[in-house]
Design a protein around this motif. Structure first.
Motif, short mmCIF file in Angstrom:
data_model
loop_
_atom_site.label_atom_id
_atom_site.label_comp_id
_atom_site.label_asym_id
_atom_site.label_seq_id
_atom_site.Cartn_x
_atom_site.Cartn_y
_atom_site.Cartn_z
N GLN A 2 -6.37 -24.34 -16.88
CA GLN A 2 -7.71 -23.92 -16.48
C GLN A 2 -7.78 -22.40 -16.36
N LYS A 3 -6.77 -21.82 -15.72
CA LYS A 3 -6.73 -20.36 -15.59
C LYS A 3 -6.64 -19.69 -16.96
N SER A 4 -5.82 -20.26 -17.83
CA SER A 4 -5.67 -19.70 -19.17
C SER A 4 -6.98 -19.81 -19.95
N LEU A 5 -7.70 -20.95 -19.79
CA LEU A 5 -8.97 -21.13 -20.49
C LEU A 5 -10.01 -20.13 -20.01
N ILE A 6 -10.10 -19.93 -18.69
CA ILE A 6 -11.05 -18.95 -18.14
C ILE A 6 -10.73 -17.55 -18.64
N SER A 7 -9.44 -17.21 -18.66
CA SER A 7 -9.04 -15.89 -19.14
C SER A 7 -9.40 -15.69 -20.61
N ILE A 59 -2.39 -28.53 -15.24
CA ILE A 59 -3.86 -28.47 -15.44
C ILE A 59 -4.41 -27.18 -14.85
N ASP A 60 -3.92 -26.78 -13.67
CA ASP A 60 -4.37 -25.52 -13.06
C ASP A 60 -4.03 -24.34 -13.96
N GLN A 61 -2.82 -24.37 -14.52
CA GLN A 61 -2.42 -23.28 -15.42
C GLN A 61 -3.30 -23.24 -16.65
#
Length: 463
Positions: free
Chosen positions: A296-301, A292-294
């Motif tokens: 989330q980071k990918s979505l923000i990027s 999920i953290d990965q």
């Protein structure tokens, strides 16, 4: 044939009175007597099946087994040599009810009559195993086990239905693993019997209840290990039919890893143990947090990149946007240029018209019927030559393929095999490939390269 023909008690009877002399040959030794009795027993009972309870089981370092087989009224000593007992698929113990395949013999040293056992099976397991294989073959023929009917297991289960005994070890193992790996998974226990005559019907009823409630998206049918008799409800046809007709995906986790049931075969997925089933169903919460953290980071990027691209695109569109005054001035210049081109007839236009007229005249001449006939005749002759060459080439090519196919067909033909000295043995219905297809006394036909031989089976050797 009389198995007792070689032994007559009267032939060895002592005189009524008097003492046998040293030269009296009518008396037999104990060794001779035991040997005669052993021969009589072994010739009278060539092979038989005996059922009883194991007791006094001894397994010395020699690898041979010695034990007593008994029932409520009698007992008999038995021996099973290591060449036979090493093939057993279970470990017999004191008190087990077993069936042995044996011959009757006598131990000459003590004069004890005994059974020499060639094989052993758990009492009842043979019948149940036969019933298992028959149902398995029936369902396999109907396609119940086909992979095309298997439903996919959800990658993230929302609500799990567990059909099992509420007091068994299996439900404890499943819930423990789920609590450790993914405590957020909703679980509903559908209690049922997992052993006994009514167990199969109880499991079927629980499975129907799961489908009627329409709450769960995955079903787990499970119980702990046990004997073939204990696990038999999971080999019942009514349960197999219910699982096959179930609208939800079903995971089967029955017994230990070495236990296989009809339930395992018809289910959409088979887990070796209840704990392994829980591992398969539930994602690890730590791994899920990392994922999920990965994401989330990918979505923000991705959002930041999209915003940057949109800003650049906006700037480009703004740069391309011109004022209406500039656009009117440009159109006025274009209008003036078009007026100049229309007002001044050019010499180039007249020359182009003359060239077009000349071209049209030449085209009319080329359409003369005689010219067209000559051209067509020439083309026809050329096509005829090409057709002849192509037909000849195709003829040679097909002859070559036909020769190759004939050679290949001859190489795999049964007649070619018979020419090399082999034969084919058949019954009235089928070709014989295994000794189980025939029986003693049956008439079989052997096809040779030249002629046939009819034979009657007098003996069968499995090995």
């Amino acid at each position: 044939m009389n198995p007792y023909k070689s032994f007559s008690p009267q032939a060895y009877a002592s005189p009524i009175s008097g003492r046998a002399s040293a030269a009296d040959t009518s008396a037999m030794s104990v060794t001779q007597l035991n040997r005669q009795v052993k021969s009589m027993l072994e010739n009278s009972f060539l092979s038989l099946r005996v059922q009883g309870e194991l007791s006094n089981l001894a397994k010395p370092s020699s690898g041979h087994w010695y034990f007593t087989l008994k029932d409520t009224k009698a007992q008999i000593r038995c021996a099973m040599f290591k060449g036979s007992n090493r093939h057993l698929n279970f470990a017999p113990k004191e008190g087990d009810e077993v069936i042995v395949q044996a011959k009757v013999s006598l131990y000459e040293g003590r004069g004890d009559y005994q059974l020499i056992c060639n094989s052993m099976e758990e009492a009842g397991s043979g019948r149940l195993q036969l019933a298992f294989e028959q149902l398995k073959a029936k369902l396999l023929k109907e396609g119940v086990f086909d992979a095309s009917y298997k439903k996919s297991i959800p990658s993230l289960v929302k609500h799990l239905a567990v059909i099992t005994s509420p007091t068994g070890a299996a439900v404890h193992d499943v819930l423990s693993v789920l609590k450790r790996r993914f405590p957020g998974l909703a679980v509903t226990i559908y209690p049922c019997q997992v052993q006994g005559a009514q167990a199969a019907a109880s499991i079927v009823k629980a499975l129907q209840t799961v489908q009627e409630q329409q709450v769960c998206d995955l079903v787990l049918i499970t119980r702990g290990g046990g004997s073939l008799e204990d696990l038999w409800p999971f080999n019942e046809e009514q349960l197999a039919r219910s699982i096959f007709a179930c609208t939800l995906p079903v995971i089967s986790a029955v017994g230990h890893e070495v236990d296989f049931s009809i339930c395992d075969l018809v289910a959409d997925y088979r887990a070796p143990t209840p704990s392994a089933a829980a591992e398969i169903i539930s994602p690890d919460q730590d791994n899920l947090r990392i994922k999920i953290d990965q994401l989330q980071k990918s979505l923000i990027s991705n959002i930041n990149a999209t915003l940057a691209n949109n800003h650049k695109h906006h700037q480009a569109l703004a740069a391309r946007l011109k004022s209406p005054q500039q656009k009117l001035q440009l159109q006025q210049l274009q209008l003036s240029a078009l007026r100049n081109r229309l007002a001044i007839p050019t010499k180039d236009t007249l020359n182009a018209a003359k060239q077009q007229l000349s071209f049209n005249r030449q085209k009319v001449m080329s359409l003369n019927p005689q010219t067209m006939i000559n051209n067509n005749n020439t083309q026809l002759a050329h096509l005829h030559d090409q057709l002849v060459q192509f037909t000849h080439h195709q003829h040679l090519n097909y002859r070559h393929k036909l020769s190759s196919a004939a050679a290949m067909l001859h190489s795999v033909s049964p007649l070619s095999t018979l020419e090399r000295g082999y034969s084919i043995t058949i019954t009235e219905r089928q070709t014989i490939t295994k000794y189980q297809q025939v029986e003693i006394g049956q008439i079989i036909t052997t096809k040779l390269h030249s002629g046939e031989i009819e034979s009657t089976i007098t003996n069968i050797h499995p090995e």
